[in-house]
Design an enzyme around this catalytic site. Structure first.
Site, PDB file in Angstrom:
ATOM      1  N   TYR A   1       0.832  -1.205   0.000  1.00 26.48           N
ATOM      2  CA  TYR A   1       0.000   0.000   0.000  1.00 26.48           C
ATOM      3  C   TYR A   1       0.873   1.265   0.000  1.00 26.48           C
ATOM      4  O   TYR A   1       0.664   2.178  -0.811  1.00 26.48           O
ATOM      5  CB  TYR A   1      -0.909  -0.043   1.229  1.00 26.48           C
ATOM      6  CG  TYR A   1      -1.704   1.207   1.474  1.00 26.48           C
ATOM      7  CD1 TYR A   1      -2.658   1.643   0.556  1.00 26.48           C
ATOM      8  CD2 TYR A   1      -1.520   1.957   2.634  1.00 26.48           C
ATOM      9  CE1 TYR A   1      -3.401   2.791   0.785  1.00 26.48           C
ATOM     10  CE2 TYR A   1      -2.262   3.101   2.880  1.00 26.48           C
ATOM     11  CZ  TYR A   1      -3.191   3.516   1.955  1.00 26.48           C
ATOM     12  OH  TYR A   1      -3.926   4.645   2.186  1.00 26.48           O
TER      13      TYR A   1
ATOM     14  N   LYS B   1       1.212   4.289  -2.922  1.00 23.90           N
ATOM     15  CA  LYS B   1       0.936   5.709  -2.670  1.00 23.90           C
ATOM     16  C   LYS B   1       2.173   6.575  -2.956  1.00 23.90           C
ATOM     17  O   LYS B   1       2.050   7.722  -3.386  1.00 23.90           O
ATOM     18  CB  LYS B   1       0.450   5.896  -1.230  1.00 23.90           C
ATOM     19  CG  LYS B   1      -0.911   5.259  -0.952  1.00 23.90           C
ATOM     20  CD  LYS B   1      -2.007   5.895  -1.791  1.00 23.90           C
ATOM     21  CE  LYS B   1      -3.386   5.480  -1.348  1.00 23.90           C
ATOM     22  NZ  LYS B   1      -4.456   6.171  -2.103  1.00 23.90           N
TER      23      LYS B   1
HETATM   24  N1  LIG Z   1      -8.982   6.164   6.094  1.00 27.45           N
HETATM   25  C1  LIG Z   1      -7.678   6.295   6.321  1.00 27.45           C
HETATM   26  O1  LIG Z   1      -7.178   6.079   7.428  1.00 27.45           O
HETATM   27  C2  LIG Z   1      -6.779   6.724   5.195  1.00 27.45           C
HETATM   28  C3  LIG Z   1      -5.477   7.132   5.515  1.00 27.45           C
HETATM   29  C4  LIG Z   1      -4.632   7.536   4.489  1.00 27.45           C
HETATM   30  C5  LIG Z   1      -5.082   7.529   3.180  1.00 27.45           C
HETATM   31  N2  LIG Z   1      -6.345   7.126   2.896  1.00 27.45           N
HETATM   32  C6  LIG Z   1      -6.754   7.120   1.492  1.00 27.45           C
HETATM   33  O2  LIG Z   1      -7.961   7.828   1.359  1.00 27.45           O
HETATM   34  C7  LIG Z   1      -8.706   7.309   0.265  1.00 27.45           C
HETATM   35  C8  LIG Z   1     -10.098   6.957   0.700  1.00 27.45           C
HETATM   36  O3  LIG Z   1     -10.039   6.019   1.759  1.00 27.45           O
HETATM   37  P1  LIG Z   1     -11.295   5.727   2.709  1.00 27.45           P
HETATM   38  O4  LIG Z   1     -10.744   5.362   4.028  1.00 27.45           O
HETATM   39  O5  LIG Z   1     -12.266   6.845   2.591  1.00 27.45           O
HETATM   40  O6  LIG Z   1     -11.867   4.401   2.014  1.00 27.45           O
HETATM   41  P2  LIG Z   1     -13.312   3.718   2.078  1.00 27.45           P
HETATM   42  O7  LIG Z   1     -14.081   4.228   3.243  1.00 27.45           O
HETATM   43  O8  LIG Z   1     -13.077   2.257   1.970  1.00 27.45           O
HETATM   44  O9  LIG Z   1     -13.968   4.226   0.733  1.00 27.45           O
HETATM   45  C9  LIG Z   1     -13.354   3.852  -0.466  1.00 27.45           C
HETATM   46  C10 LIG Z   1     -14.197   4.295  -1.636  1.00 27.45           C
HETATM   47  O10 LIG Z   1     -13.548   3.846  -2.834  1.00 27.45           O
HETATM   48  C11 LIG Z   1     -14.394   2.925  -3.533  1.00 27.45           C
HETATM   49  N3  LIG Z   1     -13.516   1.903  -4.087  1.00 27.45           N
HETATM   50  C12 LIG Z   1     -12.733   1.025  -3.462  1.00 27.45           C
HETATM   51  N4  LIG Z   1     -12.059   0.255  -4.345  1.00 27.45           N
HETATM   52  C13 LIG Z   1     -12.422   0.688  -5.564  1.00 27.45           C
HETATM   53  C14 LIG Z   1     -12.097   0.299  -6.890  1.00 27.45           C
HETATM   54  N5  LIG Z   1     -11.262  -0.712  -7.152  1.00 27.45           N
HETATM   55  N6  LIG Z   1     -12.650   0.973  -7.916  1.00 27.45           N
HETATM   56  C15 LIG Z   1     -13.512   1.973  -7.677  1.00 27.45           C
HETATM   57  N7  LIG Z   1     -13.879   2.385  -6.457  1.00 27.45           N
HETATM   58  C16 LIG Z   1     -13.342   1.735  -5.425  1.00 27.45           C
HETATM   59  C17 LIG Z   1     -15.390   2.445  -2.505  1.00 27.45           C
HETATM   60  O11 LIG Z   1     -16.639   2.060  -3.062  1.00 27.45           O
HETATM   61  P3  LIG Z   1     -16.904   0.526  -3.529  1.00 27.45           P
HETATM   62  O12 LIG Z   1     -16.384  -0.346  -2.414  1.00 27.45           O
HETATM   63  O13 LIG Z   1     -18.369   0.414  -3.764  1.00 27.45           O
HETATM   64  O14 LIG Z   1     -16.130   0.392  -4.785  1.00 27.45           O
HETATM   65  C18 LIG Z   1     -15.585   3.709  -1.668  1.00 27.45           C
HETATM   66  O15 LIG Z   1     -16.431   4.644  -2.348  1.00 27.45           O
HETATM   67  C19 LIG Z   1      -7.900   6.115  -0.267  1.00 27.45           C
HETATM   68  O16 LIG Z   1      -7.082   6.541  -1.313  1.00 27.45           O
HETATM   69  C20 LIG Z   1      -7.045   5.740   0.931  1.00 27.45           C
HETATM   70  O17 LIG Z   1      -5.880   5.063   0.547  1.00 27.45           O
HETATM   71  C21 LIG Z   1      -7.202   6.711   3.861  1.00 27.45           C
END
Ligand SMILES: NC(=O)c1ccc[n+]([C@@H]2O[C@H](COP(=O)([O-])OP(=O)(O)OC[C@H]3O[C@@H](n4cnc5c(N)ncnc54)[C@H](OP(=O)(O)O)[C@@H]3O)[C@@H](O)[C@H]2O)c1
Length: 240
Positions: A147, A151
């Site tokens: 991961y 990134k």
């Molecule tokens: N939350 C954290 O702690 C954190 C920290 C650092 C960075 N981030 C980054 O922030 C971003 C969002 O994370 P989040 O925590 O908000 O994630 P999340 O709650 O799991 O939401 C992810 C979103 O992306 C969609 N998704 C997942 N895989 C996909 C695919 N292959 N194609 C199209 N859509 C897809 C999901 O919908 P479906 O499942 O219906 O496809 C959902 O809308 C990501 O880039 C993550 O790496 C998050």
């Protein structure tokens, strides 16, 4: 910041949950026309109703789906590359399929979505891309090798794209969130995310809305001289 994005269309991948959903709500509140994507149709419809956004079903790990998304989206002024896959595994236990899926979604999907949408931005002489990366892109975190590397690749693309497209009025930046309270991360990382939050200078995890504010700033005219940069919205995690 009131109604900063009237007459702008923003495409937010993974806008049906977590940080992407918070972005969709915030951008809609600033007057933007919002398009959100996700794989799950029902979740997409519900998110579209809640935000007033248009939902396009797309899987960023599938190149045909990415091409179809480009066609369906039409004119896009602001692209937020947010959808990502984040499975954890120690390097010695990493299976090849999850490695592949992570890079297909996080790197290849974001890359070819940008490559599909930038020609329109070049024609119009303006555009903006915000890549949502992660604090761990620049840190060594056991169990997050695949991961983190995906990134870090996206942060590199941010710099290259800023250099390639800057003279055409297109800005490209990253937001690198620290641990944030979302359903997706809770399901994949569980209590580990809260532990990471407690270790930050601010001593807690973020709400998705706090990350969305950073994305909006970089996408807005207030960031008009900022390109090629990574904004660390991580409670101070990258400072220690
Ligand atoms: N939350 C954290 O702690 C954190 C920290 C650092 C960075 N981030 C980054 O922030 C971003 C969002 O994370 P989040 O925590 O908000 O994630 P999340 O709650 O799991 O939401 C992810 C979103 O992306 C969609 N998704 C997942 N895989 C996909 C695919 N292959 N194609 C199209 N859509 C897809 C999901 O919908 P479906 O499942 O219906 O496809 C959902 O809308 C990501 O880039 C993550 O790496 C998050």
């Amino acid at each position: 910041m009131e109604m900063e994005l009237t007459n702008h269309t923003v495409l937010i991948t993974g806008g049906t949950g977590g940080i992407g959903f918070a972005c969709a709500r915030l951008f809609a509140g600033e007057g933007a026309s919002v398009i959100i994507t996700g794989r799950d149709h029902n979740r997409g419809q519900a998110a579209a109703e809640a935000t007033g956004a248009r939902f396009i079903q797309a899987d960023l790990s599938d190149l045909d789906s990415v091409k179809s998304l480009v066609r369906q989206a039409g004119v896009v002024d602001i692209l937020v590359n947010n959808a990502a896959s984040f499975p954890g595994a120690p390097t010695l236990e990493q299976d090849v399929a999850a490695f592949q899926k992570t890079f297909d979604t996080n790197v290849r999907g974001a890359y070819f979505l940008a490559a599909g949408l930038v020609p329109g931005m070049l024609e119009r002489g303006h555009g903006c891309i915000v890549n949502v990366t992660s604090m761990v892109a620049s840190k060594g975190v056991p169990g997050a090798s695949t991961y983190s590397a995906s990134k870090a690749a996206v942060e590199s693309l941010t710099r290259t794209w800023a250099a390639e497209f800057g003279s055409h009025g297109i800005r490209v930046n990253s937001v690198a969130p620290g641990p944030t309270k979302t359903e997706g991360v809770a399901a994949e990382w569980g209590e580990t995310n809260e532990e990471l939050g407690r270790a930050l200078p601010l001593g807690r995890t973020a709400d998705p809305e706090e990350i969305a504010d950073a994305v909006l700033f970089l996408a807005s005219p207030r960031a008009s001289f900022i390109t090629g940069s990574t904004l660390h919205a991580d409670g101070g995690g990258s400072a220690i």
